[in-house]
Design an enzyme around this catalytic site. Structure first.
Site, short mmCIF file in Angstrom:
data_model
loop_
_atom_site.label_atom_id
_atom_site.label_comp_id
_atom_site.label_asym_id
_atom_site.label_seq_id
_atom_site.Cartn_x
_atom_site.Cartn_y
_atom_site.Cartn_z
N CYS A 135 0.82 -1.21 0.00
CA CYS A 135 0.00 0.00 0.00
C CYS A 135 0.85 1.26 0.00
O CYS A 135 1.30 1.72 1.06
CB CYS A 135 -0.94 -0.01 1.20
SG CYS A 135 -1.97 1.46 1.31
N CYS A 138 -0.41 4.20 2.07
CA CYS A 138 -0.20 4.02 3.51
C CYS A 138 1.25 4.29 3.91
O CYS A 138 1.51 4.87 4.97
CB CYS A 138 -0.55 2.59 3.93
SG CYS A 138 -2.16 2.01 3.39
N ASP A 139 2.18 3.83 3.10
CA ASP A 139 3.58 3.76 3.53
C ASP A 139 4.57 4.62 2.74
O ASP A 139 5.75 4.65 3.07
CB ASP A 139 4.05 2.31 3.47
CG ASP A 139 3.23 1.41 4.38
OD1 ASP A 139 2.75 1.89 5.41
OD2 ASP A 139 3.06 0.22 4.04
#
Length: 322
Positions: A135, A138-139
């Site tokens: 993701c 997300c990261d």
């Protein structure tokens, strides 16, 4: 044991599930949505959603799912953010288990979605969260000024790479074929970004690093040569697995684990009529990525959720009249 028998229980919480909830709630069926702890589906891991109708300027994925949920609750859908642990479709009313608690229902709509498909490498699992991710939204922040790769060849891989370019110094897309599965517009966007490079006809065969990712081994499929590439992060975007493990032995699944619809078994509808979204068990319907491995779009998932809800309503009406 719940004494009240529900009209419909919806398993899932993505666009398909919440659309089904909206339609069944408006039909006065008082749906119960078992959304799971990680509610919202894959859109919760997405930044800008630019292709969902009605949002010409785009919308954040989590924001879109909040609107779905708000609309479902507005019409009276009950939402519980717990995971379904088992089902029993061999009895009527059907039983849905959430740990030690169970719910009885006349009909079910399965909209459990799909999850990330990993490469299956030993070091991959060990390094998830330590440089291995699925993701980018997300990261990506954690890879500022770092070198990363994206493994995959579809729209998701292109989207991941484009998000990563906002933080990483370089992003290489590794794909095992010469041609991409991604749409032309997404491939063009990736090619236009100077930070993105392409390594084709190649696959990642190992990930290097003890406490964090330090590199990967890449095998050229044409000449079988293996090379090492130093880097800081690996983002896997090779597809998804349907969330159907709890339905094994309860309804028909295909060889990949996707739910099989009754219309695929009986194109004419069989003895139960032409219900396109019904599964192999009468009264159990399906919607979204848990059966759809062709389109995998939020808008098609929502459409399937609408269809499943309308068919569940029709089927319940017929049962009442019999």
């Amino acid at each position: 044991m719940e004494k009240n028998i529900r009209n419909v229980v919806i398993i899932g919480s993505g666009p398909a599930a919440f659309t089904a909830a909206i339609y069944t709630a408006r039909a006065n069926l008082s749906p119960l949505v078992l959304a799971g702890f990680k509610w919202g589906g894959q859109l919760m891991l997405t930044t800008d959603v630019e292709n969902y109708p009605g949002f010409p300027q785009g919308i954040l994925g989590p924001g879109l799912m909040e609107k779905f949920r708000e609309q479902a609750t507005r019409f009276g859908a009950e939402i519980i953010t717990e995971d379904v642990t088992a089902v029993d479709f061999k009895v009527r009313p059907f039983k849905i288990f959430v740990n030690q608690k169970s719910y009885q229902t006349r009909s079910v709509i399965i909209a459990a979605g799909a999850e990330t498909k990993w490469l299956g490498l030993t070091n991959e699992q060990r390094l998830i969260g330590k440089g291995v991710s699925s993701c980018a939204p997300c990261d990506a922040f954690f890879f500022k000024d770092k070198k990363v790769i994206v493994v995959g060849g579809g729209d998701s891989a292109m989207e991941e790479a484009l998000v990563l370019t906002k933080f990483a110094t370089s992003v290489a897309i590794i794909h095992r074929r010469e041609q991409f599965r991604a749409s032309k517009i997404m491939v063009d966007r990736a090619h236009a970004n100077k930070k993105i490079s392409f390594i084709l006809n190649s696959e990642v065969v190992d990930m290097l690093g003890k406490d964090k990712v330090e590199g990967v081994k890449i095998k050229n499929i044409i000449d079988a040569k293996i090379s090492q590439m130093p880097l800081d992060g690996v983002f896997v975007a090779i597809g998804h697995l349907p969330m159907t493990s709890i339905f094994t032995g309860q309804i028909d699944l295909d060889e990949k684990g996707y739910v099989v619809r009754r219309s695929q078994i009986h194109p004419g509808g069989g003895s139960t009529g032409n219900y396109k979204m019904m599964t192999s068990v009468e009264g159990v319907f399906v919607a979204g990525d848990v059966h759809d491995y062709h389109f995998r779009q939020a808008v098609t998932a929502a459409g399937y959720g609408c269809m499943a809800a309308l068919e569940a309503e029709k089927w319940l009406d017929i049962q009442e009249s019999n």
